[in-house]
Scaffold this motif. Sequence first.
Motif, PDB file in Angstrom:
ATOM      1  N   LEU A 135       0.820  -1.200   0.000  1.00  0.00           N
ATOM      2  CA  LEU A 135       0.000   0.000   0.000  1.00  0.00           C
ATOM      3  C   LEU A 135       0.861   1.259   0.000  1.00  0.00           C
ATOM      4  O   LEU A 135       1.788   1.381   0.796  1.00  0.00           O
ATOM      5  CB  LEU A 135      -0.924   0.010   1.215  1.00  0.00           C
ATOM      6  N   PRO A 136       0.552   2.209  -0.883  1.00  0.00           N
ATOM      7  CA  PRO A 136       1.339   3.453  -0.935  1.00  0.00           C
ATOM      8  C   PRO A 136       0.982   4.386   0.212  1.00  0.00           C
ATOM      9  O   PRO A 136       0.012   4.180   0.946  1.00  0.00           O
ATOM     10  CB  PRO A 136       0.935   4.052  -2.284  1.00  0.00           C
ATOM     11  N   LYS A 137       1.771   5.458   0.329  1.00  0.00           N
ATOM     12  CA  LYS A 137       1.589   6.396   1.438  1.00  0.00           C
ATOM     13  C   LYS A 137       0.377   7.298   1.247  1.00  0.00           C
ATOM     14  O   LYS A 137      -0.218   7.740   2.226  1.00  0.00           O
ATOM     15  CB  LYS A 137       2.857   7.250   1.605  1.00  0.00           C
ATOM     16  N   THR A 138       0.002   7.589   0.010  1.00  0.00           N
ATOM     17  CA  THR A 138      -1.064   8.557  -0.224  1.00  0.00           C
ATOM     18  C   THR A 138      -2.279   7.891  -0.856  1.00  0.00           C
ATOM     19  O   THR A 138      -2.167   6.926  -1.622  1.00  0.00           O
ATOM     20  CB  THR A 138      -0.595   9.698  -1.139  1.00  0.00           C
ATOM     21  N   LEU A 139      -3.444   8.446  -0.576  1.00  0.00           N
ATOM     22  CA  LEU A 139      -4.678   7.945  -1.174  1.00  0.00           C
ATOM     23  C   LEU A 139      -4.710   8.223  -2.677  1.00  0.00           C
ATOM     24  O   LEU A 139      -5.286   7.443  -3.444  1.00  0.00           O
ATOM     25  CB  LEU A 139      -5.885   8.589  -0.495  1.00  0.00           C
ATOM     26  N   ALA A 140      -4.081   9.307  -3.102  1.00  0.00           N
ATOM     27  CA  ALA A 140      -4.042   9.616  -4.535  1.00  0.00           C
ATOM     28  C   ALA A 140      -3.288   8.534  -5.299  1.00  0.00           C
ATOM     29  O   ALA A 140      -3.722   8.095  -6.375  1.00  0.00           O
ATOM     30  CB  ALA A 140      -3.407  10.986  -4.763  1.00  0.00           C
ATOM     31  N   GLU A 141      -2.150   8.081  -4.763  1.00  0.00           N
ATOM     32  CA  GLU A 141      -1.398   7.023  -5.435  1.00  0.00           C
ATOM     33  C   GLU A 141      -2.199   5.728  -5.435  1.00  0.00           C
ATOM     34  O   GLU A 141      -2.242   5.011  -6.440  1.00  0.00           O
ATOM     35  CB  GLU A 141      -0.046   6.813  -4.761  1.00  0.00           C
ATOM     36  N   HIS A 167       0.071   2.760   9.370  1.00  0.00           N
ATOM     37  CA  HIS A 167       0.024   3.642   8.205  1.00  0.00           C
ATOM     38  C   HIS A 167      -1.261   3.465   7.400  1.00  0.00           C
ATOM     39  O   HIS A 167      -1.426   4.131   6.368  1.00  0.00           O
ATOM     40  CB  HIS A 167       1.225   3.374   7.294  1.00  0.00           C
ATOM     41  N   MET A 168      -2.159   2.582   7.829  1.00  0.00           N
ATOM     42  CA  MET A 168      -3.387   2.317   7.084  1.00  0.00           C
ATOM     43  C   MET A 168      -4.529   3.164   7.646  1.00  0.00           C
ATOM     44  O   MET A 168      -4.503   3.586   8.797  1.00  0.00           O
ATOM     45  CB  MET A 168      -3.729   0.831   7.142  1.00  0.00           C
ATOM     46  N   ARG A 189      -1.762  -9.085  11.536  1.00  0.00           N
ATOM     47  CA  ARG A 189      -0.781  -9.991  12.119  1.00  0.00           C
ATOM     48  C   ARG A 189       0.579  -9.325  12.072  1.00  0.00           C
ATOM     49  O   ARG A 189       0.950  -8.742  11.053  1.00  0.00           O
ATOM     50  CB  ARG A 189      -0.757 -11.320  11.345  1.00  0.00           C
ATOM     51  N   GLN A 190       1.317  -9.373  13.161  1.00  0.00           N
ATOM     52  CA  GLN A 190       2.631  -8.749  13.257  1.00  0.00           C
ATOM     53  C   GLN A 190       2.585  -7.281  12.824  1.00  0.00           C
ATOM     54  O   GLN A 190       3.458  -6.789  12.121  1.00  0.00           O
ATOM     55  CB  GLN A 190       3.659  -9.518  12.421  1.00  0.00           C
ATOM     56  N   LYS A 191       1.484  -6.610  13.238  1.00  0.00           N
ATOM     57  CA  LYS A 191       1.295  -5.176  13.000  1.00  0.00           C
ATOM     58  C   LYS A 191       1.154  -4.832  11.515  1.00  0.00           C
ATOM     59  O   LYS A 191       1.364  -3.684  11.109  1.00  0.00           O
ATOM     60  CB  LYS A 191       2.419  -4.362  13.628  1.00  0.00           C
TER      61      LYS A 191
END
Length: 401
Positions: A135-141, A167-168, A189-191
């Motif tokens: 998963l990328p850092k930004t919602l746009a990506e 980060h989710m 699982r495992q964060k």
Amino acid sequence: MASDNLGDVFSALRRRPDVEAPNLQAWDATDRLLLEAAADLVPGGSTVAVIGDRYGALTLGALATLSPASVRVHQDLITGERALQLNAAACRNAAHVPEATARTSGGGAADQPGFTQLPLGPELLAGAQAVLLQLPKTLAELDEVAAAVARYAAPDVTLLAGGRVKHMSLGMNSVLERHFRSVRPQLARQKSRVILAGGPQGSGEQERYPVVEHLAELDLKVAAHGAVFAGTKLDIGTRFLLTFLPSMTAARHAVDLGCGTGILAAMYARQHPGSQVTATDQSAAAVASAQATAQANGLAERITVLQDDALSTMPDRSVDLVLLNPPFHVGAGVHAGAGLKMIEAAGRVLAPKGELWTVFNRHLPYLPALERHVGPTVVKGRNPKFTVTLSTRRGADPAGA
């Protein structure tokens, strides 16, 4: 057995040519969780696409454990592409990745035994039955990636999107729900957590990216793909550096290093019509955005875009001026290594008496590095968040420079 294979692959991974440090590693728990989930869901012989693989953990792990018919991979950063190639060679020599999966496409950025590296788009995703996504850092990506998967992948595609829980956000589910009929978050699982998505929809919609908006304060059109820092907005560090634009010399060849959407390159080219400008970044999305920004403002003939890792393909002493707004993160962690690497690169490519204009967060210890790798450095301005410096390249290389 699959877990043993993953352990062998992961133990061989390194981050090079990206920044390496004791607190930075080439894989995380999300890579393992995605691959273990895929082992239960992806039949052998499937066409697999991998997006957002940082250093090769997902690609090489898929080859080692999923028995795919083919693996195609897209990485936004050129450092990730090169790290995957180097790690593939290391794993191949150690027999962690099977040679039997070798194939070539003839159309990718690079072909390696077992996988093909491609841009985000139809060649990457056509017929893909499974997509593994960090998963990328930004919602746009995420929006741009999810739209591409829904548009080009097989109708029965399964998207496995994974990330670190911290980060989710629920917004990621909402983005995926715009493009897929079924979105099912799995237990953490495992964060880390995996979201499964299927049933692509909206494939007939017009492509949204790059987004182009007019920045009134600069009278500039800015284009941005989803992965680019700050999108179409003007980040505050760039805004501060631009206040010094009238003081910058007219260079024969100027470089916007770490160009993002290309705002600095465009504004410098507009200020100095006789200068040739190169906008360069390690991100494929950034250089595509910078190219679109140049075109939108009638500057395409004056600005050359280049995807590169810290000017690695540019000759020594070939540039008269460099503009730099360096990052202060490596991945999700605060680390000055990327900025230091860029400062060193600027010192190498600058001609004697060439200038480096840098803006950076005030807490970062860049002044000694600017003096060491470039030359005499003066502080041109400070505000509560940022420092702007001007460094002048020494006329001759001192020992150790």
